[in-house]
Design a protein around this motif. Structure first.
Motif, PDB file in Angstrom:
ATOM      1  N   PHE A 118     -22.155 -16.913   2.152  1.00 55.70           N
ATOM      2  CA  PHE A 118     -23.152 -16.387   3.085  1.00 55.70           C
ATOM      3  C   PHE A 118     -22.653 -15.142   3.808  1.00 55.70           C
ATOM      4  N   CYS A 119     -21.330 -14.968   3.894  1.00 56.02           N
ATOM      5  CA  CYS A 119     -20.775 -13.796   4.579  1.00 56.02           C
ATOM      6  C   CYS A 119     -21.140 -12.496   3.885  1.00 56.02           C
ATOM      7  N   PHE A 120     -21.566 -12.565   2.614  1.00 57.82           N
ATOM      8  CA  PHE A 120     -21.959 -11.344   1.901  1.00 57.82           C
ATOM      9  C   PHE A 120     -23.402 -10.934   2.213  1.00 57.82           C
ATOM     10  N   VAL A 121     -24.158 -11.825   2.831  1.00 53.46           N
ATOM     11  CA  VAL A 121     -25.568 -11.539   3.086  1.00 53.46           C
ATOM     12  C   VAL A 121     -25.761 -10.283   3.936  1.00 53.46           C
ATOM     13  N   VAL A 181     -28.095 -21.865  -1.724  1.00 53.22           N
ATOM     14  CA  VAL A 181     -29.375 -21.923  -1.008  1.00 53.22           C
ATOM     15  C   VAL A 181     -29.280 -21.117   0.278  1.00 53.22           C
ATOM     16  N   LEU A 182     -28.182 -21.278   1.001  1.00 56.24           N
ATOM     17  CA  LEU A 182     -27.984 -20.536   2.249  1.00 56.24           C
ATOM     18  C   LEU A 182     -27.941 -19.037   1.986  1.00 56.24           C
ATOM     19  N   PHE A 183     -27.360 -18.667   0.863  1.00 52.60           N
ATOM     20  CA  PHE A 183     -27.250 -17.249   0.490  1.00 52.60           C
ATOM     21  C   PHE A 183     -28.576 -16.689  -0.010  1.00 52.60           C
ATOM     22  N   SER A 184     -29.182 -17.401  -0.943  1.00 57.46           N
ATOM     23  CA  SER A 184     -30.355 -16.845  -1.637  1.00 57.46           C
ATOM     24  C   SER A 184     -31.607 -16.848  -0.779  1.00 57.46           C
TER      25      SER A 184
END
Length: 449
Positions: free
Chosen positions: A285-288, A369-372
């Motif tokens: 998620f840090c890449f979001v 899921v958190l990322f997408s």
């Protein structure tokens, strides 16, 4: 070869012998009791009840003097836990769960201080006096350990320099012309005597001749004659009564129980290590923010084509690299356990891979899921939940596949750097050939299509 009149077949040796490796391969997040309970789940027969396993673990803890630290964590380099000697005793206790008749130990005192080494060998001596045959190799024995050993074998370049009772060692070498200096440790002294000095060619030749002389002196000694006579007598007696033992090996734990034990151990290990937990759950998620910073609110005209290609590239490459990183940084402790436990015949590589896959899938599902769900809607992709589900499924599959590919490479290549390089090359080749970002599919060779 026979043991108690039984022929030493492979099955008989596996049933009656336990081997303690030189290094302690333990999970630093588990307590002593938890480590032994999981070992009992994997080692004890399938018909044993939970109460029987607990009783067996408590018995072994008492025998190895681990009761004061039974609820202490094993610990590692950062989070300190039990001492080195206690870790050694835990490793030995794991092998004692199966009540072996013979216990083999590879340099059990390596890396331990003098007091801890003596305490460990004292525990092994007490174990031997209860009826277990204990055979250990040791390179730097302190003087009071000398008195705990029943018999000593000194070897050099594959030749037996001495084998016999401990209390006859000094007398034998004194008669051979090598008396033990006063206040010196006999074992340290005679390990030096029975060693080849390879610092120079002349010293190597001289010490080699000395070793050959000591070997001949031993073969001509009364100690050797008594030992050979005893062996011949036992062999003669054994040949008359020798019989093959119909080895009724206890039923192994079911594959279902083994997988559940491996899953439970892995989840408990992950839950107690914040770095592992955070890496698996939230690092993707840090890449979001970085993706949204460049691609937020993409358009739908021709000018947005390059932006969408960039999103496809980043959206597929980031989960893949995260799968690779998780496998490379988080898998080694579990791999070390696998090597030790598979060597003991507890489970197969297929069982281990299945358990690891089941362990990793929930983390991949949650993190993707958190990322997408942020990336997909924040960048104005199609307002369609079915298409989003496909997008999320592809990312989950990519992260899972590349982690499994990484652990496969790390299982095949012992060098982790080589494993990570091979996995990276495969991933790079995959993106060059099959991503569609470099070349259209219909323009590729048929075999590549």
């Amino acid at each position: 070869m026979t043991l108690n009149k039984f022929e030493c077949t492979n099955d008989f040796v596996r049933q009656t012998t336990a081997y303690v490796i030189q290094t302690d391969r333990l999970l630093h997040t588990l307590t002593v009791k938890e480590t032994l309970m999981y070992a009992a789940l994997l080692r004890l027969p399938g018909k044993t009840t939970e109460k029987e396993r607990k009783d067996k673990v408590n018995t072994v803890i008492q025998r190895m003097g681990l009761n004061p630290v039974r609820h202490s964590k094993i610990g590692g380099l950062i989070d300190r836990g039990i001492s080195g000697g206690e870790k050694r005793r835990v490793t030995i206790a794991i092998q004692l769960l199966q009540d072996p008749s013979i216990l083999l130990l590879d340099e059990p005192t390596t890396g331990l201080d003098s007091y801890t080494a003596r305490h460990l060998v004292t525990s092994l001596a007490e174990l031997a006096h209860r009826g277990t045959i204990v055979i250990l190799s040791i390179h730097q024995p302190r003087s009071d350990i000398f008195g705990l050993l029943d018999r000593v074998a000194l070897m050099c370049t594959g030749n037996m320099v001495y084998y016999g009772d401990t209390n006859k060692l000094v007398e034998h070498f004194t008669l051979a012309g090598y008396p033990c200096p006063q206040y010196a440790n006999p074992l340290d002294n005679y390990v030096d005597v029975a060693s080849v000095d390879r610092r120079t060619t002349d010293q190597e030749i001289a010490t080699t001749q000395k070793i050959n002389k000591l070997v001949q002196i031993y073969k001509n000694s009364l100690i050797f004659d008594e030992m050979r006579h005893e062996v011949l007598k036992l062999m003669k007696h054994s040949h008359k009564n020798e019989r093959s033992m119909a080895v009724n090996r206890p039923s192994k734990p079911s594959v279902f129980r083994v997988i559940l034990a491996l899953l439970s151990r892995s989840y408990r290990h992950t839950g107690r290590d914040r770095s592992i937990y955070a890496s698996r759950m939230f690092l993707l998620f840090c890449f979001v923010p970085f993706i949204c910073l460049f691609l937020l609110q993409m358009g739908t005209d021709q000018r947005s084509i390059q932006d969408r290609i960039g999103l496809i590239y980043q959206g597929t490459s980031v989960p893949s690299y995260m799968g690779l990183m998780n496998g490379f940084y988080l898998f080694p402790p579990l791999r070390d356990l696998y090597y030790r436990e598979s060597m003991d015949g507890l489970y197969s590589s297929v069982t281990f891979v299945i358990a690891y896959a089941l362990y990793a899938v929930p983390f991949h599902v949650f993190s993707t899921v958190l990322f997408s769900i942020v990336v997909y809607w924040a960048t104005s992709m199609y307002n369609d939940w079915v298409k989003y589900a496909i997008f999320n499924a592809v990312l989950t599959l990519l992260q899972f596949v590349y982690e499994m590919l990484t652990i496969g490479a790390m299982g095949f290549f012992l060098d982790p750097r080589l494993a990570i390089n091979v996995t990276t090359l495969i991933m790079t080749f995959g993106y060059l050939v099959s991503s569609g970002l470099i070349r259209r599919l219909d323009n590729m060779l048929d075999v590549i299509q």
